[in-house]
Every structure is written in C-alpha cells, then in structure tokens.
Write an enzyme that holds these catalytic residues in place. Sequence first.
Site, mmCIF file in Angstrom:
data_model
loop_
_atom_site.group_PDB
_atom_site.id
_atom_site.type_symbol
_atom_site.label_atom_id
_atom_site.label_comp_id
_atom_site.label_asym_id
_atom_site.label_seq_id
_atom_site.Cartn_x
_atom_site.Cartn_y
_atom_site.Cartn_z
ATOM 1 N N PHE A 12 0.823 -1.225 0.000
ATOM 2 C CA PHE A 12 0.000 0.000 0.000
ATOM 3 C C PHE A 12 0.856 1.274 0.000
ATOM 4 C CE2 PHE A 12 -2.161 2.773 3.400
ATOM 5 C CZ PHE A 12 -2.748 3.614 2.472
ATOM 6 N N THR A 133 6.259 2.750 12.815
ATOM 7 C CA THR A 133 4.867 2.994 13.192
ATOM 8 C C THR A 133 4.736 3.622 14.575
ATOM 9 O OG1 THR A 133 2.816 1.812 13.733
ATOM 10 C CG2 THR A 133 4.831 0.570 13.977
ATOM 11 N N ASP A 134 3.614 4.298 14.811
ATOM 12 C CA ASP A 134 3.343 4.840 16.156
ATOM 13 C C ASP A 134 3.052 3.725 17.159
ATOM 14 O OD1 ASP A 134 0.842 4.062 15.200
ATOM 15 O OD2 ASP A 134 -0.138 6.006 15.497
ATOM 16 N N GLU A 135 2.743 2.513 16.654
ATOM 17 C CA GLU A 135 2.314 1.447 17.568
ATOM 18 C C GLU A 135 3.419 0.996 18.516
ATOM 19 O OE1 GLU A 135 -0.154 -1.620 16.134
ATOM 20 O OE2 GLU A 135 -1.155 -0.330 14.687
ATOM 21 N N TYR A 159 2.838 -7.681 16.147
ATOM 22 C CA TYR A 159 3.235 -6.750 15.076
ATOM 23 C C TYR A 159 4.069 -5.607 15.641
ATOM 24 C CZ TYR A 159 2.919 -2.678 12.030
ATOM 25 O OH TYR A 159 3.238 -1.556 11.291
ATOM 26 N N ALA A 161 5.578 -5.277 18.474
ATOM 27 C CA ALA A 161 6.825 -5.726 19.108
ATOM 28 C C ALA A 161 7.890 -5.984 18.042
ATOM 29 C CB ALA A 161 6.573 -6.986 19.931
ATOM 30 N N LYS A 163 8.041 -4.554 15.072
ATOM 31 C CA LYS A 163 8.469 -3.254 14.507
ATOM 32 C C LYS A 163 9.392 -2.540 15.503
ATOM 33 C CE LYS A 163 7.431 -1.445 11.148
ATOM 34 N NZ LYS A 163 8.008 -1.493 9.769
ATOM 35 N N PRO A 214 -18.034 -4.647 10.558
ATOM 36 C CA PRO A 214 -17.601 -5.122 11.883
ATOM 37 C C PRO A 214 -16.798 -4.089 12.656
ATOM 38 C CG PRO A 214 -16.208 -6.056 10.157
ATOM 39 C CD PRO A 214 -17.215 -5.190 9.461
HETATM 40 P P1 NAD Z 1 1.493 -3.644 3.216
HETATM 41 O O1 NAD Z 1 1.207 -4.860 4.021
HETATM 42 O O2 NAD Z 1 0.434 -3.058 2.371
HETATM 43 O O3 NAD Z 1 2.745 -3.930 2.256
HETATM 44 C C1 NAD Z 1 3.883 -4.622 2.688
HETATM 45 C C2 NAD Z 1 4.692 -4.975 1.450
HETATM 46 O O4 NAD Z 1 5.883 -5.664 1.897
HETATM 47 C C3 NAD Z 1 3.983 -5.932 0.486
HETATM 48 O O5 NAD Z 1 4.141 -5.497 -0.848
HETATM 49 C C4 NAD Z 1 4.647 -7.269 0.701
HETATM 50 O O6 NAD Z 1 4.664 -8.095 -0.456
HETATM 51 C C5 NAD Z 1 6.064 -6.833 1.086
HETATM 52 N N1 NAD Z 1 6.746 -7.848 1.894
HETATM 53 C C6 NAD Z 1 6.259 -8.479 3.000
HETATM 54 N N2 NAD Z 1 7.165 -9.392 3.418
HETATM 55 C C7 NAD Z 1 8.234 -9.298 2.600
HETATM 56 C C8 NAD Z 1 9.484 -9.967 2.547
HETATM 57 N N3 NAD Z 1 9.805 -10.916 3.428
HETATM 58 N N4 NAD Z 1 10.365 -9.626 1.579
HETATM 59 C C9 NAD Z 1 10.049 -8.653 0.681
HETATM 60 N N5 NAD Z 1 8.866 -8.005 0.672
HETATM 61 C C10 NAD Z 1 7.966 -8.322 1.625
HETATM 62 O O7 NAD Z 1 2.062 -2.586 4.255
HETATM 63 P P2 NAD Z 1 1.872 -1.005 4.313
HETATM 64 O O8 NAD Z 1 0.628 -0.714 5.018
HETATM 65 O O9 NAD Z 1 2.133 -0.446 2.990
HETATM 66 O O10 NAD Z 1 3.081 -0.642 5.302
HETATM 67 C C11 NAD Z 1 4.381 -0.401 4.790
HETATM 68 C C12 NAD Z 1 5.320 -0.078 5.936
HETATM 69 O O11 NAD Z 1 4.825 1.049 6.648
HETATM 70 C C13 NAD Z 1 5.451 -1.194 6.972
HETATM 71 O O12 NAD Z 1 6.784 -1.232 7.414
HETATM 72 C C14 NAD Z 1 4.525 -0.770 8.098
HETATM 73 O O13 NAD Z 1 4.962 -1.284 9.329
HETATM 74 C C15 NAD Z 1 4.682 0.731 8.027
HETATM 75 N N6 NAD Z 1 3.540 1.522 8.495
HETATM 76 C C16 NAD Z 1 2.279 1.286 8.016
HETATM 77 C C17 NAD Z 1 1.234 2.092 8.429
HETATM 78 C C18 NAD Z 1 -0.174 1.888 7.918
HETATM 79 O O14 NAD Z 1 -1.093 2.518 8.420
HETATM 80 N N7 NAD Z 1 -0.403 1.056 6.910
HETATM 81 C C19 NAD Z 1 1.463 3.139 9.339
HETATM 82 C C20 NAD Z 1 2.763 3.334 9.830
HETATM 83 C C21 NAD Z 1 3.794 2.530 9.382
HETATM 84 O O1 DAU Z 2 -0.913 3.005 13.752
HETATM 85 C C1 DAU Z 2 -0.205 2.595 12.625
HETATM 86 C C2 DAU Z 2 -0.643 1.205 12.260
HETATM 87 O O2 DAU Z 2 -1.944 1.331 11.724
HETATM 88 C C3 DAU Z 2 0.289 0.525 11.257
HETATM 89 O O3 DAU Z 2 1.553 0.356 11.836
HETATM 90 C C4 DAU Z 2 -0.284 -0.832 10.842
HETATM 91 O O4 DAU Z 2 0.532 -1.405 9.837
HETATM 92 C C5 DAU Z 2 -1.668 -0.603 10.283
HETATM 93 O O5 DAU Z 2 -2.267 -1.845 9.970
HETATM 94 C C6 DAU Z 2 -2.550 0.138 11.301
HETATM 95 O O6 DAU Z 2 -2.842 -0.689 12.447
HETATM 96 P P1 DAU Z 2 -4.294 -0.691 13.115
HETATM 97 O O7 DAU Z 2 -4.487 -1.955 13.839
HETATM 98 O O8 DAU Z 2 -4.545 0.567 13.858
HETATM 99 O O9 DAU Z 2 -5.198 -0.622 11.749
HETATM 100 P P2 DAU Z 2 -6.536 -1.414 11.323
HETATM 101 O O10 DAU Z 2 -7.004 -0.772 10.066
HETATM 102 O O11 DAU Z 2 -6.346 -2.879 11.342
HETATM 103 O O12 DAU Z 2 -7.536 -1.035 12.496
HETATM 104 C C7 DAU Z 2 -7.852 0.327 12.786
HETATM 105 C C8 DAU Z 2 -8.769 0.319 13.992
HETATM 106 O O13 DAU Z 2 -10.025 -0.259 13.619
HETATM 107 C C9 DAU Z 2 -8.258 -0.521 15.145
HETATM 108 O O14 DAU Z 2 -8.618 0.104 16.360
HETATM 109 C C10 DAU Z 2 -8.996 -1.842 14.999
HETATM 110 C C11 DAU Z 2 -10.321 -1.421 14.413
HETATM 111 N N1 DAU Z 2 -10.967 -2.391 13.501
HETATM 112 C C12 DAU Z 2 -10.217 -2.948 12.516
HETATM 113 C C13 DAU Z 2 -10.780 -3.850 11.634
HETATM 114 C C14 DAU Z 2 -9.953 -4.493 10.540
HETATM 115 C C15 DAU Z 2 -12.319 -2.702 13.661
HETATM 116 O O15 DAU Z 2 -12.995 -2.177 14.562
HETATM 117 N N2 DAU Z 2 -12.872 -3.584 12.782
HETATM 118 C C16 DAU Z 2 -12.163 -4.197 11.801
HETATM 119 O O16 DAU Z 2 -12.730 -5.049 11.070
#
Ligand code: NAD
Ligand code: DAU
Length: 357
Positions: A12, A133-135, A159, A161, A163, A214
């Site tokens: 993404f 991530t902020d997590e 997750y 832990a 990161k 959900p």
């Molecule tokens: P995502 O799950 O959409 O994409 C992860 C990508 O990494 C995928 O294309 C996958 O194929 C690739 N990948 C996974 N394992 C791999 C491996 N072993 N070798 C090579 N490629 C591999 O994730 P995202 O939401 O785009 O997040 C990207 C980064 O940003 C992550 O490090 C995540 O921790 C961080 N992040 C995400 C969010 C969020 O809200 N999505 C917020 C803060 C930080």
């Molecule tokens: O905070 C940054 C993180 O945000 C990233 O590091 C992660 O990669 C990313 O997946 C995201 O984590 P969250 O767990 O916060 O995101 P998610 O979209 O899974 O969930 C957002 C909130 O919504 C969370 O409080 C859980 C809740 N949720 C999620 C799903 C999938 C629901 O209530 N219902 C659902 O079906």
Amino acid sequence: MKNVLITGGAGFIGSNFVRYLLRNEPDLQIINLDALTYAGNLENLSDLPNIERYTFIQGDICDFSFVKQTLEKYQIDTVIHFAAESHVDRSIVGPASFIQTNIVGTFNVLQAAYNTWSKSENKNNFRFHHISTDEVFGSLFSTDPAFTEITPYDPRSPYSASKAASDHLVRAYYHTYGLPITITNCSNNYGPYQFPEKLIPLIILNALQGKHLPVYGDGKQVRDWLYVEDHCEAIHLVLKKGKLGETYNIGGENQPTNIEIVNMICKFLDELKPASSPYASLIEHVPDRPGHDRRYAMNIDKIKNELGWSPKHTLANGLRETVEWYLSNIDWVNLITSQNNYQNWLNKNYQNREEIK
Ligand code: NAD
Ligand code: DAU
C-alpha cells in the site's frame, strides 16, 4: 540520491511512494524489491509515470545473499525500507512471519546496506531510511499527552513488538557502525491501493456488498489518521533534510474514534452511491481484538518545526477522496479480493471471533 532501493514497494504505502518519487525526483533510478506476499500486488503499480527509471525485482528480504547482491548489482546509495508484515490482526493469529520479515528481514537489509556503505568511496552520499509505526509506543489513556520521539517504547502486539525490534536494530547500526540512518514513525495511513483487510477499505467494500460492518468492541478506540500522499511527502522531506541518526514522528493530527470513522464512510457512501437504506444500518459490534490498543496520538512538532512539514489533507477531504477512489477502481477491487486468499482471511478473522484469544 541516485539509485534507490525500495523494499515492499508493491504494498500500500510503498506503491504510493514509488509513484510519488517517480513524479517528484526527475533523475533517480528506483529498484523495487518485493516478495509479493498476499499484501503486495503489481496491480498497485500499473499506472506508474516515468517507467523507464523503474525496475521491479521479486525477492524476499529474509534471503540475505539475494538482498546483498541486489544492492551491489544496482549500486544502491539509498535504501527506503517499507517491507513488513503489517496487519495487527494477522500478527495475533500467526506471529511467526512477523518475526521473520520484520526482525530478521530488517537485519538482513541493514547488514547488506552496511556492506555496501562500508565499501563505498562516497560514504556521505548513502542513506538507510526505515519506515516505522506509532504502535511501538503502546497505548494511551484519553487524557495522556500524544507520543513524542522520546516516548519510551511499549509495544503490545506481535506486530508492534516486531516493529519495535526493527527500530532498535536500525539505531544500533547507526550508533555501533555509523551507518547513516533516519527513521520515521507514522500513524494510521489510508488512501488508494490499501489492501482491504484494514479498517477503512474493509468498511467501504463490505458496505458496497451489503455486508455487516464489523466494529471491534465498543468502537471507541482512537487512531490518528493520515492520508497516504501526505506520508509520502513527509518521507521525501526526511530523506532530503532529515538529520542522520534522528527519528521523526508523522501523523494527521486528528483523533476520531473508530465508530466515528465508520459513520463518516457510511455518510459519504449514502451521498455517492445511495442504497435502499442508510449504510450505517449495517454496523455490527463484534468481539474485540485481543490486547486492543485503546488510543494512539502523535505529537508532530519536531517534523513541523525542524523540516516544515504538516499534513495537507483534512480527515474529511482524505476520507471522501478515498471512498471515491474505491468507487472508481472496481476492477482493482475485484482483482485484489478474488486472489491472495482474501476470502479465507475474512472467514478466519470474522467468523467465530470469540475464539481468537
Ligand atoms: P502492506 O502490508 O500493504 O505492504 C507490505 C509490502 O511488503 C507488500 O508489498 C509485501 O509483499 C512486502 N513484503 C512483505 N514481506 C516481505 C518480505 N519478506 N520480503 C520482501 N517483501 C515483503 O504494508 P503497508 O501498510 O504499505 O506498510 C508499509 C510499511 O509502513 C510497513 O513497514 C509498516 O509497518 C509501516 N507503516 C504502516 C502504516 C499503515 O497505516 N499502513 C502506518 C505506519 C507505518
Ligand atoms: O498506527 C499505525 C498502524 O496502523 C500501522 O503500523 C499498521 O501497519 C496498520 O495496519 C494500522 O494498524 P491498526 O491496527 O490501527 O489498523 P486497522 O485498520 O487494522 O484497524 C484500525 C482500527 O479499527 C483498530 O482500532 C482496529 C479497528 N478495527 C479494525 C478492523 C480491521 C475494527 O474495529 N474492525 C475491523 O474489522
């Protein structure tokens, strides 16, 4: 920056960043290394501009020799490390791949970068940028101040832990070996090409199919939401102007509850694609996520004051654009949801939720 390696560029945020960099940096070459797990898809990159400056390589960051050879072959001077297992719910059901990719994989990318950098004649022109991530900071009570860059780490899911461990490794390579690193810790992203296991795209797609929406537990958990393009802009700025060895928090400066987010999505859909009854009637509270972090909030004063970045999208604008994007990209949606065991995941996570403990 000349030859940039992006890991996880088919996911993404990575795919949005590849597009952003090709558009905004006229001279560099981009190598995208991605294993194409269930979360990575080349369809996320089908509309790239300036494609002649882009190369895709399928491979796993857990394979050290492969990563090392890739850095050498393409004379990489900048590594931007996105690749990770990223979904908290999947880390609860199966943590092993999170340990492998997020910890061992990050170690491999760091060690390969260190090999290349230590042999380089131009050591000052090298960078390893880690996306985090902020997590890692844990969970806040409603009255707690927002996370700053010096908030102690307190991760609470497999997750977060994994990161946190990866962040520590990146800092260790800076302090021990002098590898020129920067780290950004960002809040929840949303926008185009997000895999529909995460809250916002899942709610949009379920609503369009007339399925239940959900909401875990009472739905009063709070997240800080950032439109993905704003995240890309912040990373780019840290690459250009960030100080070596430093961490920068990135966030959207908003504090909605999950139930508010779900209701906002329903309202946009009622307007853009009206159904026979309001979409909000599909909302269903389901058993909570185990160990569910109650609240995240990011203090972004450092990146604002030192680098001059702040988010451009408001939550309402960004969310509306996102709903519109999913409505106008139904082919992408159909493709993504018909492959990668998507339905299996939905069954596993949403049927018999009380058993996920
Ligand atoms: P995502 O799950 O959409 O994409 C992860 C990508 O990494 C995928 O294309 C996958 O194929 C690739 N990948 C996974 N394992 C791999 C491996 N072993 N070798 C090579 N490629 C591999 O994730 P995202 O939401 O785009 O997040 C990207 C980064 O940003 C992550 O490090 C995540 O921790 C961080 N992040 C995400 C969010 C969020 O809200 N999505 C917020 C803060 C930080
Ligand atoms: O905070 C940054 C993180 O945000 C990233 O590091 C992660 O990669 C990313 O997946 C995201 O984590 P969250 O767990 O916060 O995101 P998610 O979209 O899974 O969930 C957002 C909130 O919504 C969370 O409080 C859980 C809740 N949720 C999620 C799903 C999938 C629901 O209530 N219902 C659902 O079906």
